[in-house]
Design an enzyme around this catalytic site. Sequence first.
Site, PDB file in Angstrom:
ATOM      1  N   HIS A 113       0.806  -1.221   0.000  1.00  0.00           N
ATOM      2  CA  HIS A 113       0.000   0.000   0.000  1.00  0.00           C
ATOM      3  C   HIS A 113       0.838   1.269   0.000  1.00  0.00           C
ATOM      4  O   HIS A 113       0.335   2.339   0.345  1.00  0.00           O
ATOM      5  CB  HIS A 113      -0.948   0.004   1.209  1.00  0.00           C
ATOM      6  CG  HIS A 113      -2.008  -1.046   1.127  1.00  0.00           C
ATOM      7  ND1 HIS A 113      -2.762  -1.429   2.230  1.00  0.00           N
ATOM      8  CD2 HIS A 113      -2.423  -1.808   0.095  1.00  0.00           C
ATOM      9  CE1 HIS A 113      -3.604  -2.380   1.862  1.00  0.00           C
ATOM     10  NE2 HIS A 113      -3.415  -2.626   0.575  1.00  0.00           N
ATOM     11  N   CYS A 117       2.133  15.301 -11.346  1.00  0.00           N
ATOM     12  CA  CYS A 117       3.344  14.819 -12.036  1.00  0.00           C
ATOM     13  C   CYS A 117       3.938  13.577 -11.376  1.00  0.00           C
ATOM     14  O   CYS A 117       4.884  12.990 -11.901  1.00  0.00           O
ATOM     15  CB  CYS A 117       4.391  15.922 -12.109  1.00  0.00           C
ATOM     16  SG  CYS A 117       5.115  16.370 -10.506  1.00  0.00           S
TER      17      CYS A 117
END
Length: 456
Positions: free
Chosen positions: A206, A217
């Site tokens: 995770h 970005c």
Amino acid sequence: MVSLLLSQSSRESSFDESDASMGSRLTPQKNQTTSPKLDLRTERLYVIKELDTNDEKLIQINKMLNRSRKITVLTGAGISCNAGIPDFRSSSGLYEMVKKQFPEISMRSGQEMFDISLFRDELKISMFATFMEKLYSSVKLAQPTKTHRFIAHLKNRNKLLRCYTQNIDGLEENLGLEMSTNEQDPGVIGTSFNARWKNYDVVQLHGDLKTLACTRCFHVFPWNRYWCRSFRRGELPTCPQCEEKNFKRCQEGKRQIDNTGCLRPNIVLYGENHPSSDSIAQGLNLDISRGRSDFFIILGTSLKVDGIRKVVRQIAKQVHERGGIVLLINKTSIGDSSWHGLIDYQILTDCDSWVAHLQEQLPDFFKTQETIDRQKMLKRESSDLRKKKAAEQLAKNHIKTPPATPSRVKSEQEETSKNSIQNVKKRLLNVNDEIPSKKSRTNQAPIESPSTYANP
């Protein structure tokens, strides 16, 4: 009894592995040394409610763990609670803390706290930022628990195949374990995937709370004090990379980009695509086909996430084919029906308590590899010394005057007899020289009587 059937992924692996499997069928003695003798698999999930040292099942499970060669571990938030990091679903977890601090926010479950949809609501974004900063601060102060050290010990003993973790705290790194990294990291570009995957001790399913990533970005940044204060106020800081790009466009006379990215913890939220899902799937298949894990331990998780449930099913199937078992350690019970035939045993206890129980029952298992190697070396030296002393004693017992042969004895007796005769002859000759013969005595002048000298 160890199953001799190979999974489909194993049959598709290299020819050498197939030969090794066939060899194990033809050599039962070797197979007995490389696989557990106990058959502890269960058709239904068996629940152990307390750590009783006299429990026969626990004793057998501990013995099987002690004999295991490769162990796969899956961890959840439960292993970090004793480090001061709150979990998500318990009564003292993050979900309950959110409801108390933000009563105006309606949430049906703790999952909504980490769902991608929260970025549509400004109030939820503020809540998310505040708690991410609290979580990050608690992680910075946290120290690895007894369970984390147990995982590191498995690595030290060369028993750890892989640890898959749902946690985002990265406490395992404090113990020297190699963590999975972003595949775009320049440090790993240019090396083969198999080589990179082999070096990972812990795979973070995770993401990692210790870094921040831009929502636009995707550039990764480390935390700093300025951004921590921004999160504490409930605000997500803007991405400096996007701002720099906009500044350059402005200088070049180009139109600025209105949608500048924000920084958020570099973790995977519910409902968004995992950036490393393909790599994790490829590595998982590699572990299943070639890892040969014979014990699977699940620590501190209730297995509520669908993706994690799939991972457990895949690993459990492979471990069972190797004759191993699947063990779950968690304080809260999980549903039985969906795990029959997959998880063999669940122990309802704290993870650190279970590790302490193991240390008491299996003290030799917790010796470091250096200690074991040193003991082996001392035993080997002691054995060599005993063999050397035995050889010296044997040689000493055999160093005696060799018995004379009959011919030699006879010649020695004859020589002794000959010498004795010669000695007797010599003595006789000496005696003859001292006693004059009869003829010599007659030729001698007559002995005059004393009267002759008296009357001249």
